[in-house]
Write a protein that holds these residues in place. Structure first.
Motif, PDB file in Angstrom:
ATOM      1  N   PHE A   6       0.833  -1.206   0.000  1.00 27.48           N
ATOM      2  CA  PHE A   6       0.000   0.000   0.000  1.00 27.48           C
ATOM      3  C   PHE A   6       0.865   1.254   0.000  1.00 27.48           C
ATOM      4  O   PHE A   6       0.566   2.227  -0.718  1.00 27.48           O
ATOM      5  CB  PHE A   6      -0.915  -0.016   1.213  1.00 27.48           C
ATOM      6  N   ASP A  56      -9.356   2.117  -6.034  1.00 33.22           N
ATOM      7  CA  ASP A  56      -8.265   1.946  -6.977  1.00 33.22           C
ATOM      8  C   ASP A  56      -8.778   2.142  -8.402  1.00 33.22           C
ATOM      9  O   ASP A  56      -9.981   2.052  -8.666  1.00 33.22           O
ATOM     10  CB  ASP A  56      -7.658   0.542  -6.828  1.00 33.22           C
ATOM     11  N   TYR A  72       0.666   4.136  -2.935  1.00 36.90           N
ATOM     12  CA  TYR A  72      -0.261   5.082  -2.313  1.00 36.90           C
ATOM     13  C   TYR A  72      -0.704   6.169  -3.296  1.00 36.90           C
ATOM     14  O   TYR A  72      -1.904   6.478  -3.418  1.00 36.90           O
ATOM     15  CB  TYR A  72       0.385   5.719  -1.091  1.00 36.90           C
ATOM     16  N   ARG A  73       0.216   6.744  -4.045  1.00 40.04           N
ATOM     17  CA  ARG A  73      -0.120   7.858  -4.927  1.00 40.04           C
ATOM     18  C   ARG A  73      -0.848   7.410  -6.187  1.00 40.04           C
ATOM     19  O   ARG A  73      -1.398   8.246  -6.914  1.00 40.04           O
ATOM     20  CB  ARG A  73       1.157   8.616  -5.323  1.00 40.04           C
ATOM     21  N   ARG A  74      -0.865   6.096  -6.452  1.00 41.24           N
ATOM     22  CA  ARG A  74      -1.529   5.622  -7.679  1.00 41.24           C
ATOM     23  C   ARG A  74      -2.993   5.244  -7.433  1.00 41.24           C
ATOM     24  O   ARG A  74      -3.697   4.866  -8.364  1.00 41.24           O
ATOM     25  CB  ARG A  74      -0.772   4.418  -8.246  1.00 41.24           C
ATOM     26  N   TYR A  75      -3.439   5.298  -6.175  1.00 38.92           N
ATOM     27  CA  TYR A  75      -4.838   5.022  -5.898  1.00 38.92           C
ATOM     28  C   TYR A  75      -5.703   6.208  -6.325  1.00 38.92           C
ATOM     29  O   TYR A  75      -5.296   7.378  -6.205  1.00 38.92           O
ATOM     30  CB  TYR A  75      -5.047   4.770  -4.406  1.00 38.92           C
ATOM     31  N   ALA A 105      -6.333   4.285   2.675  1.00 36.64           N
ATOM     32  CA  ALA A 105      -5.604   4.425   3.938  1.00 36.64           C
ATOM     33  C   ALA A 105      -6.520   4.158   5.123  1.00 36.64           C
ATOM     34  O   ALA A 105      -6.096   3.576   6.139  1.00 36.64           O
ATOM     35  CB  ALA A 105      -5.006   5.824   4.036  1.00 36.64           C
ATOM     36  N   HIS A 115      -8.490   6.979  -4.819  1.00 32.50           N
ATOM     37  CA  HIS A 115      -8.914   7.546  -3.541  1.00 32.50           C
ATOM     38  C   HIS A 115      -7.982   7.023  -2.448  1.00 32.50           C
ATOM     39  O   HIS A 115      -8.337   6.103  -1.693  1.00 32.50           O
ATOM     40  CB  HIS A 115     -10.363   7.173  -3.234  1.00 32.50           C
ATOM     41  N   PRO A 116      -6.812   7.606  -2.357  1.00 30.74           N
ATOM     42  CA  PRO A 116      -5.824   7.095  -1.398  1.00 30.74           C
ATOM     43  C   PRO A 116      -6.279   7.200   0.052  1.00 30.74           C
ATOM     44  O   PRO A 116      -5.929   6.360   0.871  1.00 30.74           O
ATOM     45  CB  PRO A 116      -4.590   7.956  -1.671  1.00 30.74           C
TER      46      PRO A 116
END
Length: 438
Positions: A57, A117, A61-64, A71, A66-67
């Motif tokens: 994760f 994602d 993280y930055r490629r989600y 999280a 809705h990070p």
């Protein structure tokens, strides 16, 4: 049973309080459980796979899309693990409710993945939020309930993965089948191991009960039966009212022999243990019987047997065994000499030879009597005569040793008693504790 018996289901020692009252240290008995290592492995697996999921994760993280949502789930999963990681250290703590909640966290994380994602990452084979942590929830079902529970739990995970991926891609199907097969296989192995463990525990209980019955039967044979036989013989010699008393004693002897044989021999040791001894007038305890747990010179216990018609040969140096083992060996020799007196007659001669070998103590009792007819030992066992089966062979078996008969009709009989020195130390300690707790 004695008060030092072991509960093979729980792994506890029921005789621990009694041992403490006697000033002894209770024996340490390990829990008999094939499941405990599996639960510990599952706990480690869940922790390690959580760390792995958090690592994946953090990298993505930055490629989600809705990070923050991802999280939030990962934070909730970490908190769940922090609060419940000890629930999988044993079967008692891992309840059905916990397993259902754990599986819900796994399935929820899989179904939440498409919401946080991107579709491109999902179709490209990106991991779900819980990643391989999901398998831990399924394995918990497998260990707790066997392969059926595992099949149901893995089916929920399979459906969730197919819904998350939207198409049955090859890698998704591969992962789903792998989890399903692994969990069902582990569940089946757990069921077989659990059944084997119950069988072993039952076998140990039967063995402990059999050994206790053997000990009690030996005591009866060496005391009560001998007294009844002596009363019968003396009553017949005196006559009158004493003859009636002797007849009743004989009837009670037969009934007691039948009772002892019927309750013991079906569970006794290997076939072939038999008894040729009939009631004798010898003392119940071997002459000079020792007490305590220290070493004892076997020669001192066997020397009193020497006398008219009995020749005793010994080495020049002490022949030491633990006191309890030496006393049992002397009692077996006494029973062998009683057989000589009864079956070979008062005029028969007997020889006792003691040999101190590096690994064992060997005592040979030989006579010049008529010998034992083939099959006589087996017949005596069926008749309930336990002199050989218990007073001799049973005692030696308890010490980890053996008793061997060599007899040729018309040429006498030779009984070879072997007691291993190392095995006698452990066996005599168990015998001493058993008698103390009886």
């Amino acid at each position: 049973m004695t008060d030092t018996d072991t509960d093979t289901d729980t792994g506890t020692v029921r005789g621990a309080p009694a041992a403490r009252r006697r000033g002894e240290r209770p024996a340490k008995v390990l829990r008999m459980s094939v499941e405990l290592p599996l639960w510990r492995a599952l706990t480690g697996y869940r922790i390690l796979t959580l760390l792995y999921a958090l690592f994946l994760f953090a990298l993505a993280y930055r490629r989600y899309d809705h990070p923050l949502g991802a999280a939030a789930y990962m934070g909730a999963l970490t908190l769940w693990m922090a609060l419940t990681w000890r629930r999988t250290v044993s079967a008692e703590r891992c309840t059905r409710q916990f397993l259902a909640a754990d599986l819900a966290f796994a399935v929820g994380g899989i179904l939440l993945t498409p919401l946080v994602d991107s579709h491109a990452r999902i179709m490209g084979g990106g991991p779900t939020l819980p990643s391989i942590w999901t398998a831990g929830a399924v394995l918990g079902f497998a260990i707790k309930g066997g392969w059926r529970w595992a099949a149901v739990a893995s089916s929920f995970v399979a459906v969730a993965n197919l819904v998350e991926r939207q198409v049955p891609a090859r890698d998704t199907v591969h992962n789903v089948v792998l989890v399903w097969v692994a969990s069902v296989g582990i569940g089946y192995v757990v069921e077989v191991a659990r059944s084997s463990e119950r069988t072993l525990a039952r076998a140990l209980q039967i063995e402990a009960a059999t050994r206790e019955r053997e000990r009690l039967a030996r005591d009866i044979h060496d005391s009560v039966l001998q007294v009844l036989a002596m009363v019968q013989r003396r009553g017949n010699e005196i006559g009158g009212e004493a003859a009636d008393l002797g007849r009743m004693a004989g009837e009670q002897e037969v009934a007691l022999r039948t009772l002892v044989a019927g309750g013991l021999l079906p569970h006794a040791g290997p076939p072939g243990g038999a008894a040729t001894a009939v009631p004798h007038q010898a003392g119940d305890a071997p002459p000079g019987a020792a007490s305590g747990s220290g070493p004892c010179d076997v020669r001192a216990l066997l020397a009193p047997f020497a006398g008219r018609g009995v020749t005793f040969s010994e080495p020049g140096a002490p022949v030491e065994l633990p006191a309890a083992a030496a006393a049992e060996l002397a009692a077996a020799v006494s029973a062998a000499l009683d057989n000589v007196r009864v079956h070979a007659g008062e005029g028969a001669r007997a020889w006792i030879l003691v040999e101190d070998e590096p690994e064992a103590v060997l005592v040979t009792v030989r006579d010049d009597g008529p010998g034992i007819a083939e099959g006589r030992l087996a017949d005596a066992e069926r008749e309930g005569r336990l002199g050989v089966a218990l007073s001799i062979r049973g005692r030696l078996r308890e010490l980890g040793g053996s008793a061997r008969w060599v007899s040729v009709p018309g040429q006498g009989t030779e009984v070879e008693l072997t007691v291993p020195k190392q095995g006698a130390s452990v066996a005599s300690e168990g015998t001493r504790r058993g008698k103390a707790g009886a």
